[in-house]
Motif scaffolding. Structure first.
Motif, PDB file in Angstrom:
ATOM      1  N   MET A   1       1.005  22.220   8.156  1.00 13.20           N
ATOM      2  CA  MET A   1       2.090  21.507   8.805  1.00 13.20           C
ATOM      3  C   MET A   1       1.717  20.039   8.908  1.00 13.20           C
ATOM      4  O   MET A   1       0.587  19.699   9.189  1.00 13.20           O
ATOM      5  N   MET A   2       2.683  19.149   8.710  1.00 11.09           N
ATOM      6  CA  MET A   2       2.382  17.731   8.773  1.00 11.09           C
ATOM      7  C   MET A   2       2.381  17.248  10.210  1.00 11.09           C
ATOM      8  O   MET A   2       3.306  17.456  10.948  1.00 11.09           O
ATOM      9  N   ARG A   3       1.289  16.599  10.580  1.00 13.24           N
ATOM     10  CA  ARG A   3       1.210  15.972  11.889  1.00 13.24           C
ATOM     11  C   ARG A   3       0.637  14.578  11.717  1.00 13.24           C
ATOM     12  O   ARG A   3      -0.085  14.315  10.775  1.00 13.24           O
ATOM     13  N   VAL A   4       0.970  13.696  12.667  1.00 16.86           N
ATOM     14  CA  VAL A   4       0.525  12.322  12.567  1.00 16.86           C
ATOM     15  C   VAL A   4      -0.589  12.091  13.566  1.00 16.86           C
ATOM     16  O   VAL A   4      -0.422  12.326  14.751  1.00 16.86           O
ATOM     17  N   PHE A   5      -1.735  11.644  13.067  1.00 12.77           N
ATOM     18  CA  PHE A   5      -2.876  11.394  13.933  1.00 12.77           C
ATOM     19  C   PHE A   5      -3.265   9.930  13.846  1.00 12.77           C
ATOM     20  O   PHE A   5      -2.758   9.180  13.049  1.00 12.77           O
ATOM     21  N   GLY A   6      -4.229   9.555  14.657  1.00 16.58           N
ATOM     22  CA  GLY A   6      -4.754   8.205  14.567  1.00 16.58           C
ATOM     23  C   GLY A   6      -4.787   7.529  15.911  1.00 16.58           C
ATOM     24  O   GLY A   6      -3.944   7.767  16.757  1.00 16.58           O
ATOM     25  N   ASN A   7      -5.766   6.642  16.096  1.00 17.66           N
ATOM     26  CA  ASN A   7      -5.915   5.939  17.359  1.00 17.66           C
ATOM     27  C   ASN A   7      -5.548   4.468  17.255  1.00 17.66           C
ATOM     28  O   ASN A   7      -5.743   3.716  18.190  1.00 17.66           O
ATOM     29  N   SER A   8      -5.028   4.056  16.124  1.00 13.24           N
ATOM     30  CA  SER A   8      -4.610   2.666  15.969  1.00 13.24           C
ATOM     31  C   SER A   8      -3.475   2.597  14.981  1.00 13.24           C
ATOM     32  O   SER A   8      -3.208   3.526  14.242  1.00 13.24           O
ATOM     33  N   PHE A   9      -2.801   1.451  14.980  1.00 14.43           N
ATOM     34  CA  PHE A   9      -1.690   1.245  14.053  1.00 14.43           C
ATOM     35  C   PHE A   9      -2.157   1.423  12.619  1.00 14.43           C
ATOM     36  O   PHE A   9      -1.508   2.074  11.814  1.00 14.43           O
ATOM     37  N   GLY A  10      -3.310   0.835  12.272  1.00 14.59           N
ATOM     38  CA  GLY A  10      -3.797   0.928  10.904  1.00 14.59           C
ATOM     39  C   GLY A  10      -4.060   2.354  10.472  1.00 14.59           C
ATOM     40  O   GLY A  10      -3.700   2.753   9.365  1.00 14.59           O
ATOM     41  N   PRO A 175      -5.595  -7.129   7.196  1.00 10.30           N
ATOM     42  CA  PRO A 175      -5.055  -7.438   8.531  1.00 10.30           C
ATOM     43  C   PRO A 175      -3.916  -6.491   8.855  1.00 10.30           C
ATOM     44  O   PRO A 175      -3.161  -6.072   7.969  1.00 10.30           O
ATOM     45  N   GLN A 176      -3.770  -6.173  10.122  1.00 10.64           N
ATOM     46  CA  GLN A 176      -2.799  -5.171  10.539  1.00 10.64           C
ATOM     47  C   GLN A 176      -1.403  -5.468  10.030  1.00 10.64           C
ATOM     48  O   GLN A 176      -0.686  -4.571   9.575  1.00 10.64           O
ATOM     49  N   ILE A 181       2.696  -3.507   3.762  1.00  8.48           N
ATOM     50  CA  ILE A 181       2.968  -4.045   2.429  1.00  8.48           C
ATOM     51  C   ILE A 181       1.917  -3.559   1.445  1.00  8.48           C
ATOM     52  O   ILE A 181       2.232  -3.137   0.323  1.00  8.48           O
ATOM     53  N   GLY A 182       0.641  -3.599   1.872  1.00  5.22           N
ATOM     54  CA  GLY A 182      -0.429  -3.143   0.997  1.00  5.22           C
ATOM     55  C   GLY A 182      -0.278  -1.689   0.611  1.00  5.22           C
ATOM     56  O   GLY A 182      -0.459  -1.307  -0.553  1.00  5.22           O
ATOM     57  N   LEU A 183       0.083  -0.861   1.591  1.00  3.20           N
ATOM     58  CA  LEU A 183       0.275   0.564   1.327  1.00  3.20           C
ATOM     59  C   LEU A 183       1.447   0.784   0.374  1.00  3.20           C
ATOM     60  O   LEU A 183       1.358   1.558  -0.583  1.00  3.20           O
ATOM     61  N   CYS A 206      11.237  -7.233   4.060  1.00  2.00           N
ATOM     62  CA  CYS A 206      11.603  -5.971   4.715  1.00  2.00           C
ATOM     63  C   CYS A 206      10.401  -5.324   5.383  1.00  2.00           C
ATOM     64  O   CYS A 206      10.490  -4.806   6.501  1.00  2.00           O
ATOM     65  N   LEU A 207       9.271  -5.343   4.704  1.00  2.00           N
ATOM     66  CA  LEU A 207       8.089  -4.664   5.219  1.00  2.00           C
ATOM     67  C   LEU A 207       7.334  -5.492   6.244  1.00  2.00           C
ATOM     68  O   LEU A 207       6.383  -5.001   6.859  1.00  2.00           O
ATOM     69  N   SER A 208       7.762  -6.735   6.443  1.00  2.42           N
ATOM     70  CA  SER A 208       7.142  -7.600   7.456  1.00  2.42           C
ATOM     71  C   SER A 208       8.001  -7.716   8.707  1.00  2.42           C
ATOM     72  O   SER A 208       7.642  -8.443   9.634  1.00  2.42           O
ATOM     73  N   ASP A 209       9.097  -6.999   8.747  1.00  7.13           N
ATOM     74  CA  ASP A 209      10.066  -7.118   9.843  1.00  7.13           C
ATOM     75  C   ASP A 209       9.609  -6.278  11.039  1.00  7.13           C
ATOM     76  O   ASP A 209       9.796  -5.070  11.084  1.00  7.13           O
TER      77      ASP A 209
END
Length: 260
Positions: A1-10, A175-176, A181-183, A206-209
């Motif tokens: 199952m897809m779940r979203v993890f992570g402790n930061s925006f990056g 940089p955050q 955009i990089g992704l 669009c990706l910087s908004d």
């Protein structure tokens, strides 16, 4: 199952977004995707007014952004208001779109009795990127781009699943404010949307908004906190969450019941 993890925006944008793209469409209700940009959720107004007639064009061509951040097709005063929360990377959402979108448009929205609103329920980094791009041309072109992203889901998602650990590490080092955009570039989304009317300069904008990114995060908060959704697709009819409803076969009888 897809779940979203992570402790930061990056980490949210990159690590969680890439590793399990093809797995499923569920999301944890209190994970970091909801906390990218804290915001108070707004509930959709369930008040139903009698259907009117469009001034000069069919209801299927009446498209606008809603205060809640969604994009609505149809009569704003339709007596039945259908809201779908969905993810552009979710295979079940793609299946629903293929099974239901034409009928919703031609049978229900065209009548003026039902409005259909799409709200993004982002699940991962590639989903954030694709959602920003689908929305950034405004309400008018949105449903055409939405159809493209669902129809071509397997092809545009695939490059993200092939990013190596080294490539992901390089993306994380950006940089955050450059990571989305990089992704998106690493996943070749720039080439994909260029053929659909979004040139490179517009792609970058669009990706910087940040306001658009906040809107996506707010809609996820609505989904999980206001409507108690835990996965996609999820459906709301006249402000009420439709429990255990994930496909057109289950949803259509409920839509018809609301019309009766």
């Amino acid at each position: 199952m897809m779940r979203v993890f992570g402790n930061s925006f990056g980490r949210l944008m990159l690590v969680a977004g890439v590793a399990s793209l093809a797995a499923g469409c569920d999301a944890a209700a209190n994970d970091d995707a909801a906390a990218v940009t804290p915001a108070a959720a707004k509930s959709a107004s369930p008040g139903a007014k009698p259907a009117g007639k469009p001034a000069s064009k069919p209801w299927t061509e009446v498209v606008s952004m809603t205060p809640e951040g969604g994009i609505r097709m149809g009569n704003p005063n339709a007596r039945v208001k259908l809201v779908e929360f969905a993810s552009l990377t979710c295979p079940h959402c793609k299946d629903f779109h293929e099974a239901a979108s034409a009928t919703i448009k031609s049978k229900y929205v065209a009548s003026g009795d039902v409005s259909y609103e799409f709200r993004n329920f982002v699940l991962n980094g590639p989903d954030y990127a694709a959602s920003l791009l689908a929305r950034c041309q405004g309400a008018g072109p949105f449903f055409g781009l939405l159809n493209s992203f669902f129809t071509d889901q397997a092809s545009w998602v695939e490059p993200f699943t092939k990013l190596s650990p080294e490539e992901q590490k390089k993306l994380q080092a950006l940089p955050q404010d450059q990571q989305i955009i990089g992704l998106a570039q690493a996943g070749k989304l720039d080439a994909y949307v260029r053929t659909r009317g979004i040139p490179k300069a517009r792609f970058d904008a669009c990706l910087s908004d940040q306001a658009a990114l906040k809107t996506l995060a707010d809609m996820r908060t609505q989904a999980t906190e206001t409507y108690k959704l835990t996965g996609t697709p999820g459906f709301i009819i006249n402000g009420k969450t439709q429990a255990d409803t994930y496909d057109w076969k289950t949803l259509e009888p409920k839509l018809q019941a609301a019309l009766n």
